[in-house]
Scaffold this active site. Structure first.
Site, short mmCIF file in Angstrom:
data_model
loop_
_atom_site.label_atom_id
_atom_site.label_comp_id
_atom_site.label_asym_id
_atom_site.label_seq_id
_atom_site.Cartn_x
_atom_site.Cartn_y
_atom_site.Cartn_z
N GLY A 11 0.81 -1.22 0.00
CA GLY A 11 0.00 0.00 0.00
C GLY A 11 0.84 1.27 0.00
CD GLN A 12 -0.17 7.37 0.77
OE1 GLN A 12 -1.03 7.14 1.62
NE2 GLN A 12 0.24 8.57 0.47
CE1 TYR A 143 -8.81 5.90 7.11
CE2 TYR A 143 -9.02 8.16 7.88
CZ TYR A 143 -8.23 7.10 7.48
OH TYR A 143 -6.87 7.24 7.46
CE LYS A 147 -7.14 4.54 10.16
NZ LYS A 147 -6.16 3.43 10.08
N1 SER Z 1 -5.02 10.36 4.30
C1 SER Z 1 -6.19 9.90 4.98
C2 SER Z 1 -7.40 10.11 4.16
O1 SER Z 1 -7.47 11.14 3.52
C3 SER Z 1 -6.34 10.59 6.31
O2 SER Z 1 -5.55 10.01 7.28
O3 SER Z 1 -8.28 9.31 4.17
#
Ligand code: SER
Length: 317
Positions: A11-12, A143, A147
Site C-alpha cells: 500500500g501507500q 473511517y 480509527k
Molecule cells: N489520508 C487519509 C485520508 O485522507 C487521512 O488520514 O483518508
C-alpha cells in the site's frame, strides 16, 4: 525490533515503510505481507521475504508470525476515508476485525504492534485549531469510527494483556512512490502529478480548507522512532498526534508555482471530500509526541515541494 512483519506492504505507506525497515534492520528480517491481487513487485519483491498475509484471516497471520519468528507487526491494512464511506462494512472488517486478529496473534506470540490512527479520528466537535492530544473524538465517518476504535482496542490490549501497542495519528501523507487511493487528503499528492505533467489541476477541496500533512520520509521516521522509543517515557500510546505542516489548497498551489510559475489550478469541489475535510482538524498540537519520544519532522512545505518535484520529474522524464 528484530523480525518484522508489515501487513499491507504494497500500500501507500507499506511499500516505503517495508523498504526503509529492510534498510535499517536487514533485508531478511522484514517480511512484506500482502493480499492476493496486490502482490509485491520490483525491489519490494526481490529484496526480502514476502508472504501472503490477509488481515482478516487470523490463522494466516499466525502462520507467518511463527514461520518468521516475528516480534513486531506493522499493521497497515485499512481503507482510506472516501472508500470507507462507500464500503463501511468492509472498512470495519479490515480495520477492526482485522486488528483484533493481529492483536490476538500478538498477545499469544509476544509481538509489539503498530496500527496507525489518523486525523480522521477527530470530528466536527473537536477543537479544530491546535487540536490537543487528548480531546473530543466523535467522528461521523466510518473511517473515523474505525480509527477511534483502533485506538481504544490497541490501548485495551496494552492495559489488559501487556501487548506493546503504539501508534500515531497520521495526517495526509504525501509521497512520490505509491499513490494513495481514496483518501480526502489525496489532492495534496495529485496536485504534484498534474504540475509535473504540465496539466491544469482541478482541486476537489475548497480554498481555505486547512488540513495537516506530512512528507513520507517523516512519516516513516514517526512509525519507526515510536516503536524504538523507551517505553518508560510513554505516557500515551494509542495514538500520538504528529504533524509537519498544515496548509490549504492555495498555499500548496502557490508553493508549487515558485518552481513552476505557469502551473494552473481551478476548483471543482467534491461534496463528500469537502464534508469530511470540514470535520477534520485544521492543525494538530503534537507536543506530546515531541516530549515523550522526540518527534521532530524534517520537511516543511517548501522543502517537501522541492523534493517532490525533483523526484517526480525524474519519474516522468
Ligand atoms: N489520508 C487519509 C485520508 O485522507 C487521512 O488520514 O483518508
Amino acid at each position: 525490533m528484530k523480525n518484522i512483519l508489515v501487513i499491507g506492504a504494497t500500500g501507500q505507506i507499506g511499500s516505503e515503510l517495508t523498504m526503509e525497515l529492510r534498510k535499517r534492520y536487514g533485508n531478511e528480517n522484514v517480511v512484506a505481507g500482502y493480499i492476493a491481487g496486490a502482490e509485491p513487485k520490483g525491489e519490494l519483491k526481490v529484496s526480502g521475504p514476502c508472504a501472503i498475509t490477509d488481515v482478516t484471516d487470523a490463522t494466516m497471520i499466525e502462520n507467518v508470525v511463527k514461520e518468521h519468528k516475528i516480534d513486531t507487526i506493522y499493521n497497515l491494512a485499512a481503507l482510506l476515508s472516501v472508500v470507507a464511506e462507500s464500503k463501511p462494512m468492509l472498512a470495519w472488517k479490515i480495520g477492526i476485525d482485522g486488528l483484533w486478529n493481529v492483536l490476538e496473534v500478538a498477545r499469544i506470540h509476544g509481538c509489539a504492534v503498530f496500527t496507525p490512527s489518523s486525523i480522521g479520528s477527530f470530528g466536527a466537535d473537536t477543537p479544530h485549531v491546535n487540536t490537543p492530544q487528548d480531546t473530543i473524538q466523535r467522528p461521523r465517518t466510518m473511517y473515523g469510527i474505525s480509527k477511534v476504535t483502533t485506538e481504544l482496542l490497541s490501548d485495551y490490549y496494552h492495559t489488559k494483556y501487556g501487548v506493546d501497542t503504539r501508534a500515531v495519528r497520521f495526517p495526509g501523507i504525501i509521497s512520490n512512490v505509491t499513490p494513495p487511493g481514496g483518501g480526502t487528503t489525496d489532492y495534496a499528492v495529485d496536485i504534484f502529478y498534474s504540475a509535473v505533467k504540465g496539466e491544469e489541476f482541478v482541486c476537489p477541496i475548497q480554498e481555505g480548507t486547512f488540513m495537516d500533512m506530512m512528507y513520507m520520509p517523516d512519516a516513516l521516521d514517526a512509525a519507526i522512532n515510536l516503536m524504538e522509543a523507551d517505553p518508560s517515557k510513554l505516557i500515551h500510546r494509542n495514538a500520538f498526534n504528529v504533524t509537519s505542516m498544515s496548509f490549504d489548497p492555495e498555499m500548496i498551489y502557490k508553493t508549487i508555482c515558485k518552481y513552476i510559475p505557469d502551473f494552473k489550478m481551478s476548483y471543482q469541489v467534491d461534496p463528500l471530500k469537502q464534508s469530511i475535510a470540514n470535520s477534520w482538524p485544521d492543525s494538530l498540537d503534537d507536543s506530546c509526541a515531541r516530549k515523550e519520544w522526540g518527534w521532530n519532522p524534517k520537511y516543511c512545505l517548501d522543502a517537501m515541494t522541492k523534493d517532490m518535484l525533483e523526484k517526480l520529474r525524474l519519474k516522468f522524464k
